[in-house]
Design an enzyme around this catalytic site. Sequence first.
Site, mmCIF file in Angstrom:
data_model
loop_
_atom_site.group_PDB
_atom_site.id
_atom_site.type_symbol
_atom_site.label_atom_id
_atom_site.label_comp_id
_atom_site.label_asym_id
_atom_site.label_seq_id
_atom_site.Cartn_x
_atom_site.Cartn_y
_atom_site.Cartn_z
ATOM 1 N N CYS A 257 -4.962 -7.447 -6.592
ATOM 2 C CA CYS A 257 -3.529 -7.296 -6.409
ATOM 3 C C CYS A 257 -3.330 -6.616 -4.816
ATOM 4 O O CYS A 257 -3.786 -5.673 -4.614
ATOM 5 C CB CYS A 257 -3.141 -6.268 -7.304
ATOM 6 S SG CYS A 257 -1.637 -5.367 -7.227
ATOM 7 N N CYS B 164 -1.528 -3.069 -4.608
ATOM 8 C CA CYS B 164 -2.414 -2.322 -5.153
ATOM 9 C C CYS B 164 -3.336 -1.577 -3.882
ATOM 10 O O CYS B 164 -3.432 -0.488 -3.750
ATOM 11 C CB CYS B 164 -3.310 -2.781 -6.292
ATOM 12 S SG CYS B 164 -2.472 -3.129 -7.644
#
Length: 120
Positions: free
Chosen positions: A45, A48
């Site tokens: 991600c 993230c």
Amino acid sequence: MSLFNKIFGITPKPGEPIEITDAQFEEEVLMSEIPVVVDFYSKTCAPCTIMRSLLTEIGPEYYEKVKIVKLNVTDNRTYLSTYRIASLPTLVFFSSGRPVDSVVGLLQLNPLKAKFHNLI
């Protein structure tokens, strides 16, 4: 602390996010004597990664006031439904073992700091 860090004796710098697993969640989060921010993330991600950088940047400012932990949801799925984690990154803010706030997606640095400040 990750297995790699344990093997090579590497410890995170004060205030840096600490990697935990489902098995450590209760002890590190629910039983913590200080507030905890849990970063639910995935290695694949991109947002993230940005959130991790923000947490690493502000972590030292809140050292010993707030514990920051990260939980890789790819390998640790036990608490996803409990805390209704549907999108990444998601931060859940805990005080006295109970969730008190959350953030889904990225947050700029100053609003993120405000969330930490409100937690303590």
